[in-house]
Design a protein around this motif. Structure first.
Motif, PDB file in Angstrom:
ATOM      1  N   ARG A   1       0.823  -1.217   0.000  1.00 31.42           N
ATOM      2  CA  ARG A   1       0.000   0.000   0.000  1.00 31.42           C
ATOM      3  C   ARG A   1       0.854   1.262   0.000  1.00 31.42           C
ATOM      4  O   ARG A   1       0.547   2.235  -0.694  1.00 31.42           O
ATOM      5  CB  ARG A   1      -0.939   0.000   1.192  1.00 31.42           C
ATOM      6  CG  ARG A   1      -2.045  -1.011   1.041  1.00 31.42           C
ATOM      7  CD  ARG A   1      -2.954  -1.024   2.222  1.00 31.42           C
ATOM      8  NE  ARG A   1      -3.971  -2.059   2.078  1.00 31.42           N
ATOM      9  CZ  ARG A   1      -4.961  -2.236   2.909  1.00 31.42           C
ATOM     10  NH1 ARG A   1      -5.085  -1.449   3.964  1.00 31.42           N
ATOM     11  NH2 ARG A   1      -5.830  -3.189   2.710  1.00 31.42           N
ATOM     12  N   LEU A   2       1.928   1.267   0.778  1.00 28.15           N
ATOM     13  CA  LEU A   2       2.814   2.435   0.811  1.00 28.15           C
ATOM     14  C   LEU A   2       3.485   2.654  -0.534  1.00 28.15           C
ATOM     15  O   LEU A   2       3.573   3.788  -1.014  1.00 28.15           O
ATOM     16  CB  LEU A   2       3.875   2.277   1.905  1.00 28.15           C
ATOM     17  CG  LEU A   2       3.392   2.435   3.340  1.00 28.15           C
ATOM     18  CD1 LEU A   2       4.498   2.069   4.313  1.00 28.15           C
ATOM     19  CD2 LEU A   2       2.893   3.852   3.589  1.00 28.15           C
ATOM     20  N   LEU A   3       3.961   1.584  -1.143  1.00 26.37           N
ATOM     21  CA  LEU A   3       4.611   1.720  -2.443  1.00 26.37           C
ATOM     22  C   LEU A   3       3.633   2.174  -3.509  1.00 26.37           C
ATOM     23  O   LEU A   3       3.998   2.931  -4.404  1.00 26.37           O
ATOM     24  CB  LEU A   3       5.293   0.405  -2.831  1.00 26.37           C
ATOM     25  CG  LEU A   3       6.472   0.008  -1.938  1.00 26.37           C
ATOM     26  CD1 LEU A   3       7.003  -1.369  -2.338  1.00 26.37           C
ATOM     27  CD2 LEU A   3       7.574   1.045  -1.969  1.00 26.37           C
ATOM     28  N   ALA A   4       2.374   1.754  -3.413  1.00 29.02           N
ATOM     29  CA  ALA A   4       1.363   2.191  -4.373  1.00 29.02           C
ATOM     30  C   ALA A   4       1.037   3.674  -4.210  1.00 29.02           C
ATOM     31  O   ALA A   4       0.665   4.339  -5.183  1.00 29.02           O
ATOM     32  CB  ALA A   4       0.089   1.362  -4.212  1.00 29.02           C
ATOM     33  N   LEU A   5       1.187   4.202  -2.998  1.00 30.92           N
ATOM     34  CA  LEU A   5       0.891   5.612  -2.738  1.00 30.92           C
ATOM     35  C   LEU A   5       2.062   6.540  -3.049  1.00 30.92           C
ATOM     36  O   LEU A   5       1.898   7.756  -3.079  1.00 30.92           O
ATOM     37  CB  LEU A   5       0.511   5.801  -1.262  1.00 30.92           C
ATOM     38  CG  LEU A   5      -0.821   5.206  -0.829  1.00 30.92           C
ATOM     39  CD1 LEU A   5      -0.965   5.325   0.689  1.00 30.92           C
ATOM     40  CD2 LEU A   5      -1.973   5.892  -1.536  1.00 30.92           C
ATOM     41  N   ALA A   6       3.239   5.973  -3.267  1.00 24.90           N
ATOM     42  CA  ALA A   6       4.442   6.783  -3.484  1.00 24.90           C
ATOM     43  C   ALA A   6       4.291   7.626  -4.750  1.00 24.90           C
ATOM     44  O   ALA A   6       3.828   7.128  -5.768  1.00 24.90           O
ATOM     45  CB  ALA A   6       5.666   5.885  -3.598  1.00 24.90           C
ATOM     46  N   PRO A   7       4.682   8.892  -4.670  1.00 24.19           N
ATOM     47  CA  PRO A   7       4.646   9.740  -5.866  1.00 24.19           C
ATOM     48  C   PRO A   7       5.511   9.137  -6.971  1.00 24.19           C
ATOM     49  O   PRO A   7       6.615   8.669  -6.708  1.00 24.19           O
ATOM     50  CB  PRO A   7       5.232  11.073  -5.388  1.00 24.19           C
ATOM     51  CG  PRO A   7       5.152  11.029  -3.897  1.00 24.19           C
ATOM     52  CD  PRO A   7       5.199   9.585  -3.515  1.00 24.19           C
ATOM     53  N   GLN A   8       5.023   9.142  -8.178  1.00 27.75           N
ATOM     54  CA  GLN A   8       5.723   8.486  -9.283  1.00 27.75           C
ATOM     55  C   GLN A   8       6.807   9.353  -9.911  1.00 27.75           C
ATOM     56  O   GLN A   8       7.810   8.844 -10.357  1.00 27.75           O
ATOM     57  CB  GLN A   8       4.708   8.064 -10.351  1.00 27.75           C
ATOM     58  CG  GLN A   8       3.683   7.077  -9.843  1.00 27.75           C
ATOM     59  CD  GLN A   8       4.322   5.795  -9.326  1.00 27.75           C
ATOM     60  OE1 GLN A   8       5.205   5.242  -9.965  1.00 27.75           O
ATOM     61  NE2 GLN A   8       3.883   5.333  -8.173  1.00 27.75           N
ATOM     62  N   ASN A   9       6.609  10.652  -9.966  1.00 26.21           N
ATOM     63  CA  ASN A   9       7.537  11.519 -10.694  1.00 26.21           C
ATOM     64  C   ASN A   9       8.247  12.490  -9.765  1.00 26.21           C
ATOM     65  O   ASN A   9       8.234  13.685  -9.972  1.00 26.21           O
ATOM     66  CB  ASN A   9       6.793  12.275 -11.794  1.00 26.21           C
ATOM     67  CG  ASN A   9       6.213  11.341 -12.830  1.00 26.21           C
ATOM     68  OD1 ASN A   9       6.887  10.406 -13.243  1.00 26.21           O
ATOM     69  ND2 ASN A   9       4.983  11.574 -13.229  1.00 26.21           N
TER      70      ASN A   9
ATOM     71  N   ALA B   1      11.514   3.790  -1.731  1.00 29.48           N
ATOM     72  CA  ALA B   1      12.215   2.722  -2.430  1.00 29.48           C
ATOM     73  C   ALA B   1      12.023   1.380  -1.743  1.00 29.48           C
ATOM     74  O   ALA B   1      11.865   0.366  -2.401  1.00 29.48           O
ATOM     75  CB  ALA B   1      13.696   3.051  -2.528  1.00 29.48           C
ATOM     76  N   THR B   2      12.077   1.386  -0.432  1.00 32.70           N
ATOM     77  CA  THR B   2      11.951   0.123   0.303  1.00 32.70           C
ATOM     78  C   THR B   2      11.211   0.349   1.608  1.00 32.70           C
ATOM     79  O   THR B   2      11.170   1.462   2.132  1.00 32.70           O
ATOM     80  CB  THR B   2      13.321  -0.493   0.644  1.00 32.70           C
ATOM     81  OG1 THR B   2      14.034   0.399   1.496  1.00 32.70           O
ATOM     82  CG2 THR B   2      14.134  -0.786  -0.593  1.00 32.70           C
ATOM     83  N   VAL B   3      10.659  -0.719   2.104  1.00 32.94           N
ATOM     84  CA  VAL B   3      10.056  -0.755   3.427  1.00 32.94           C
ATOM     85  C   VAL B   3      10.612  -2.006   4.086  1.00 32.94           C
ATOM     86  O   VAL B   3      10.514  -3.093   3.519  1.00 32.94           O
ATOM     87  CB  VAL B   3       8.511  -0.823   3.363  1.00 32.94           C
ATOM     88  CG1 VAL B   3       7.923  -0.922   4.755  1.00 32.94           C
ATOM     89  CG2 VAL B   3       7.949   0.373   2.606  1.00 32.94           C
ATOM     90  N   SER B   4      11.251  -1.857   5.220  1.00 35.52           N
ATOM     91  CA  SER B   4      11.812  -3.005   5.934  1.00 35.52           C
ATOM     92  C   SER B   4      11.201  -3.081   7.312  1.00 35.52           C
ATOM     93  O   SER B   4      10.799  -2.069   7.881  1.00 35.52           O
ATOM     94  CB  SER B   4      13.329  -2.871   6.058  1.00 35.52           C
ATOM     95  OG  SER B   4      13.932  -2.826   4.783  1.00 35.52           O
ATOM     96  N   TRP B   5      11.153  -4.285   7.854  1.00 37.20           N
ATOM     97  CA  TRP B   5      10.564  -4.466   9.172  1.00 37.20           C
ATOM     98  C   TRP B   5      11.245  -5.601   9.914  1.00 37.20           C
ATOM     99  O   TRP B   5      11.899  -6.447   9.330  1.00 37.20           O
ATOM    100  CB  TRP B   5       9.068  -4.734   9.072  1.00 37.20           C
ATOM    101  CG  TRP B   5       8.727  -5.923   8.222  1.00 37.20           C
ATOM    102  CD1 TRP B   5       8.696  -7.234   8.619  1.00 37.20           C
ATOM    103  CD2 TRP B   5       8.382  -5.920   6.847  1.00 37.20           C
ATOM    104  NE1 TRP B   5       8.342  -8.037   7.568  1.00 37.20           N
ATOM    105  CE2 TRP B   5       8.147  -7.258   6.460  1.00 37.20           C
ATOM    106  CE3 TRP B   5       8.239  -4.926   5.894  1.00 37.20           C
ATOM    107  CZ2 TRP B   5       7.791  -7.614   5.177  1.00 37.20           C
ATOM    108  CZ3 TRP B   5       7.875  -5.290   4.609  1.00 37.20           C
ATOM    109  CH2 TRP B   5       7.659  -6.612   4.262  1.00 37.20           C
ATOM    110  N   GLY B   6      11.072  -5.570  11.219  1.00 32.18           N
ATOM    111  CA  GLY B   6      11.526  -6.648  12.092  1.00 32.18           C
ATOM    112  C   GLY B   6      10.385  -7.008  13.022  1.00 32.18           C
ATOM    113  O   GLY B   6       9.787  -6.130  13.641  1.00 32.18           O
ATOM    114  N   ILE B   7      10.075  -8.277  13.108  1.00 38.06           N
ATOM    115  CA  ILE B   7       8.961  -8.742  13.928  1.00 38.06           C
ATOM    116  C   ILE B   7       9.516  -9.449  15.153  1.00 38.06           C
ATOM    117  O   ILE B   7      10.368 -10.325  15.034  1.00 38.06           O
ATOM    118  CB  ILE B   7       8.055  -9.696  13.124  1.00 38.06           C
ATOM    119  CG1 ILE B   7       7.451  -8.941  11.932  1.00 38.06           C
ATOM    120  CG2 ILE B   7       6.973 -10.300  14.013  1.00 38.06           C
ATOM    121  CD1 ILE B   7       6.761  -9.835  10.927  1.00 38.06           C
ATOM    122  N   ALA B   8       9.051  -9.045  16.325  1.00 35.17           N
ATOM    123  CA  ALA B   8       9.474  -9.668  17.580  1.00 35.17           C
ATOM    124  C   ALA B   8       8.277  -9.752  18.513  1.00 35.17           C
ATOM    125  O   ALA B   8       7.404  -8.891  18.482  1.00 35.17           O
ATOM    126  CB  ALA B   8      10.599  -8.871  18.230  1.00 35.17           C
TER     127      ALA B   8
END
Length: 82
Positions: A31-39, A45-52
């Motif tokens: 969803r975040l990447l789809a909302l990113a401005p295109q131009n 560029a990336t979304v990273s996560w850590g689950i604990a």
């Protein structure tokens, strides 16, 4: 969900399995990447996560260290898969 510092956010969920948390994070990433401005010069560029998980005897600091470690692993794996 709240800002933890810089460009880091902390999402707390109750009663969620690791698999469900991973799926939820993949959905959020899409969803975040789809909302990113295109131009623009500043795309997401990336979304990273850590689950604990918090266990009964877990300290906040220990869980955050584990999540941070997993975040770093995820970030490195994402870079190598591009």
């Amino acid at each position: 969900l709240f800002r933890f510092g810089g460009d880091e956010f902390l999402l707390v969920s109750y009663g969620m399995s690791d698999d469900a948390a991973e799926k939820r994070m993949q959905e959020i990433q899409a969803r975040l990447l789809a909302l990113a401005p295109q131009n623009t010069n500043l795309p997401i560029a990336t979304v990273s996560w850590g689950i604990a998980k918090f266990e009964q005897d877990s300290s906040f600091e220990a869980v955050m260290r584990l999540a941070d470690h997993k975040l770093y692993e995820h970030k490195m794996a994402s870079r190598h898969s591009i």
